[in-house]
Scaffold this motif. Structure first.
Motif, short mmCIF file in Angstrom:
data_model
loop_
_atom_site.label_atom_id
_atom_site.label_comp_id
_atom_site.label_asym_id
_atom_site.label_seq_id
_atom_site.Cartn_x
_atom_site.Cartn_y
_atom_site.Cartn_z
N GLN A 57 -2.11 -2.55 -7.31
CA GLN A 57 -1.29 -1.44 -6.80
C GLN A 57 -2.15 -0.27 -6.35
OE1 GLN A 57 1.67 -0.42 -9.74
NE2 GLN A 57 2.81 -2.33 -9.45
N ASP A 58 -3.36 -0.18 -6.88
CA ASP A 58 -4.26 0.90 -6.46
C ASP A 58 -4.77 0.71 -5.04
OD1 ASP A 58 -4.11 2.50 -8.69
OD2 ASP A 58 -5.71 1.46 -9.75
N PHE A 59 -4.53 -0.46 -4.43
CA PHE A 59 -4.93 -0.68 -3.04
C PHE A 59 -3.90 -0.09 -2.07
CE2 PHE A 59 -7.61 -3.66 -5.20
CZ PHE A 59 -8.76 -3.73 -4.42
N ASN A 60 -2.76 0.37 -2.60
CA ASN A 60 -1.78 1.14 -1.81
C ASN A 60 -1.18 0.32 -0.67
OD1 ASN A 60 -0.35 3.58 -1.22
ND2 ASN A 60 -1.71 3.93 0.52
N ASP A 61 -0.74 -0.91 -0.97
CA ASP A 61 -0.11 -1.74 0.05
C ASP A 61 1.11 -2.43 -0.56
OD1 ASP A 61 0.49 -4.04 1.80
OD2 ASP A 61 -1.31 -3.38 2.88
N PRO A 62 2.33 -2.01 -0.20
CA PRO A 62 3.54 -2.61 -0.76
C PRO A 62 3.65 -4.10 -0.50
CG PRO A 62 4.05 -0.55 0.38
CD PRO A 62 2.64 -0.89 0.71
#
Length: 486
Positions: A57-62
């Motif tokens: 989730q820290d990669f910021n891609d839903p």
């Protein structure tokens, strides 16, 4: 305490305390106080808002978040690992059942008769009766020397190793999915760059063609422009193939047929995550592959006890209680009761060295698991070191590549202006444009490699974390002038 109670207490004490074979002690490993390549990193604030374990989730891609959820639900490799874990726990239950008596019951009904001889011509006389028998039996192997308990210990440790294997399979598949998704999104970046470049080269070709038509440039300029355009178009087509293959790989990871799965190109939202840094010693507690290797050492240690127990006699108790008679209404009369109780001791006198060989085999297997455990620890440490140095060098490489890209774009524009002024040949334009395209592709590649290295490092550190058990988050610290010169 009565004499019977004293005997019972003695028996319980024997059963609970006597288990031959070595007790398990975790093998020692040489663990450094810190990572060699950790120097130059600084501590940052933990991301406590993210759920534990959902490091992607820290990669910021839903879209990546959704794919990871699907992987946990439908990935077939994960189902294989989960089935193996359930099989291991079932084997533990089987081993534990040996501590208890085996009780059986049976009921038989038999119809029998006899025929009496009679004079010729006279009817024969015959008698028939039905007899019944009910019986209960019990057998109990007394675990005086701990053979059964060591077997349970070995199976229990194997089950824990299987649980760690399941966690390792989950983490590995999550990292594979994240890496494939990162590469796919950067293939989209390459495709946008190539498509834009193709459009620019097509315009250059048209301009050059127009200039040739009015006699301002030579035919060779048109040929070079056409060659450059075709080569870039070929790169764009090859890039489409690579993207399709990555999409197929992601489909398999989420348990879907490639024909039924599509990821449309979209704007890049991926970002560099904070890295959950742990001390080297923490890897022994966090990495599932290290935990699995260590549990297998414990299982192999218990198997030594199982092999040693074969040198001691087996004690078993048995008993039965039954009734037999006819008719069934009188079956349970005292006169129809039969019972038995007994104990047996069995010991192997001669086996031509088979038991000694089994002990040697168990000890050799234990030594092998210890070596494999230490090798796993060393591999884990090396993997972290590799990715730490990769992230550090990629950060500096990215900074240098950004400078190179700006210079290449500036040189490209300058050469184009000079060509339009008639001061340089078209060959110079082609070279400048090729260098600029290569510099931009290299810049994209560096950013892709940074994200891929982050995925591998998080995997190497054991995956998700909560900011307490895994140490602090670190980010690459800015290099000082002195360190940069080194």
């Amino acid at each position: 305490m009565t004499k019977r109670g004293a005997y019972a207490a003695l028996l319980i004490g024997l059963l609970s305390s006597c288990a031959v074979g070595p007790d398990y002690v975790r093998p020692t490993t040489d663990i450094p106080a810190s990572f060699k390549e950790q120097a130059g990193w600084k501590v940052a604030a933990p991301n406590d808002a993210a759920p534990r374990g959902a490091w992607w989730q820290d990669f910021n891609d839903p879209t990546l978040d959704n794919l990871q959820d699907r992987l946990l639900q439908t990935n077939q490799s994960l189902r294989v690992a989960e089935a193996n874990y359930r099989q291991a726990t079932a084997l533990t239950d089987q081993a534990q059942s040996q501590l208890f008596p085996t009780v059986g019951a049976s009921f038989d009904a038999t119809r029998s008769g006899t025929a009496n001889s009679a004079p010729t011509g006279a009817p024969s006389n015959s008698t028939a009766r039905t007899s019944y028998r009910a019986n209960a039996t019990a057998n109990w192997d007394i675990d005086l020397w701990g053979r059964i308990r060591r077997s349970i210990e070995a199976q229990d440790e194997s089950a824990l190793a299987s649980a760690a294997d399941l966690a390792n399979a989950r983490l590995s598949l999550q990292a594979q999915l994240a890496s494939a998704y990162v590469q796919l999104r950067f293939q989209d970046e390459f495709q946008r760059l190539l498509d834009t470049t193709v459009e620019a080269y097509a315009r250059s070709l048209q301009i050059t063609q127009n200039q040739y038509n009015v006699g301002l440039v030579a035919r060779s300029d048109v040929d070079q422009a056409e060659t450059q355009l075709a080569q870039t178009q070929a790169q764009a087509i090859a890039n489409q193939r690579s993207r399709a293959q990555l999409e197929h790989a992601i489909a398999v990871l989420v348990g879907t047929a490639p024909a039924d799965f599509t990821l449309k190109p979209t704007t890049m939202t991926l970002r560099m995550p904070p890295i959950p840094m742990a001390l080297p010693s923490t890897l022994l507690e966090r990495r599932p592959d290290v935990a699995s290797a260590e549990r297998r050492v414990a299982s192999a240690n218990a198997e030594i006890g199982v092999a040693i127990a074969a040198w001691f006699p087996d004690l078993s108790l048995s008993g039965s209680y039954g009734v037999s008679g006819s008719p069934i209404s009188k079956l349970f009369r005292a006169s129809n009761v039969a019972w038995s109780a007994g104990a047996s001791v069995a010991e192997t006198i001669f086996d031509a060295g088979a038991r000694s060989a089994r002990i040697d085999q168990a000890r050799a297997a234990y030594d092998g698991t210890v070596a494999q455990y230490r090798l796993t620890v060393l591999g884990a440490l090396a993997q972290v070191e590799d990715q730490l140095v990769a992230l550090d060098t990629l950060k500096r490489q990215g900074e240098a590549q950004a400078i190179a890209l700006r210079a290449a774009r500036s040189a490209e524009q300058s050469i184009i202006d000079q060509y339009r002024a008639g001061r340089v040949a078209y060959t110079s334009v082609v070279q400048a444009q090729a260098q600029a395209l290569q510099a931009e592709q290299s810049s994209i590649t560096v950013r892709q490699n940074q994200l891929l290295a982050a995925v591998v490092l998080i995997q190497a550190l054991g995956g998700g974390w909560d900011g307490t058990s895994a140490g602090a988050v670190v980010q690459p610290a800015a290099k000082t002038d002195a360190s940069a010169r080194k």
